[in-house]
Design an enzyme around this catalytic site. Sequence first.
Site, PDB file in Angstrom:
ATOM      1  CE  LYS A  56      -3.927  -1.998   2.512  1.00 25.86           C
ATOM      2  NZ  LYS A  56      -4.810  -1.874   3.700  1.00 25.86           N
TER       3      LYS A  56
ATOM      4  N   GLY B 134      -8.837  -8.995   5.227  1.00 28.27           N
ATOM      5  CA  GLY B 134      -8.010  -8.235   6.156  1.00 28.27           C
ATOM      6  C   GLY B 134      -7.214  -9.114   7.101  1.00 28.27           C
TER       7      GLY B 134
END
Length: 305
Positions: free
Chosen positions: A91, A246
């Site tokens: 990310k 997640g």
Amino acid sequence: MADDGAVTIYNSNAITDANKNPFSIKVGLGQMLRGGAIIEVNNSEQAKIAESAGACCIIVTEPFKRGISRMPDPSLIKEIKREVSVPVMAKSRVGHFVEAQILESVGVDYIDESELLAVADEDNFINKHNFGVPFVCGCRDLGEALRRVREGAAMIRIQGDLSGSGDIVETVRSVRKAMGDIRILTNLDEDEVFAFSKTIAAPYDVVAQTKQMGRLPVAHFAAGGIVTPADAALMMQLGCDGVFIGPEVFNCSDPYKRVRGIVQAIRNYNDPHVLAETSCGLDEAMAGLNLGEDRVEQFGAGGIY
């Protein structure tokens, strides 16, 4: 989920020819992950569990901490790349093109320009056409998705609650909103597409391409609150190409069994018998309650929840 590939985004020669512009190639790399689970990991041990359980890709993030969230430590990415053979994603902050440059130089296979991290630029996203690595961007509706595609996103993440609560309701709302808008678009007359493009604030040529294909022109995954095989199968049946999972999936006694169950559910999302088998024996399936008591009362009374 459509079976045909979708690598042509624009009708102009500048984009559709993969030999002249790498964007079509990047979209093709995103298509390679369709029908799989992308698992978020915080360390190499979790990465190895995810790979052995059948994850199509892993996304490297730092463990949650107070303060500004930034890209993961490049040394952590290098360590995980040495340990696994599946594609690695990382990310970067929204608009922080230098973080993206660093991640590309480290050798990640995909970059997620993530709103979950702190935003570096409030007005501008990264110009993803300037990079050779495919980018993933988040959205909550069709207009936002197509704006990110115009900026160079090779893959879309339709997202809901990304806090790790296990609440899937926002993800379902976003997926249904995006898919509903596509169904409306496909039934419009050609003359009505101009007004529709203006309504959703998206470029006309990308909107027209979406109408022609009857789906988003790039792979689109669901993210947020997906912690059980049933959750993953729900997203697939709603029309998504795959799911993001997640790190909360590792907060149980047997994370391999949980991840493996989700992977099997994605591969067999239309088979209730397989889904029943994959859902058996999963302890602590939910990371948290979906609805608080006050919201349950409003829902029962017919209110807005």
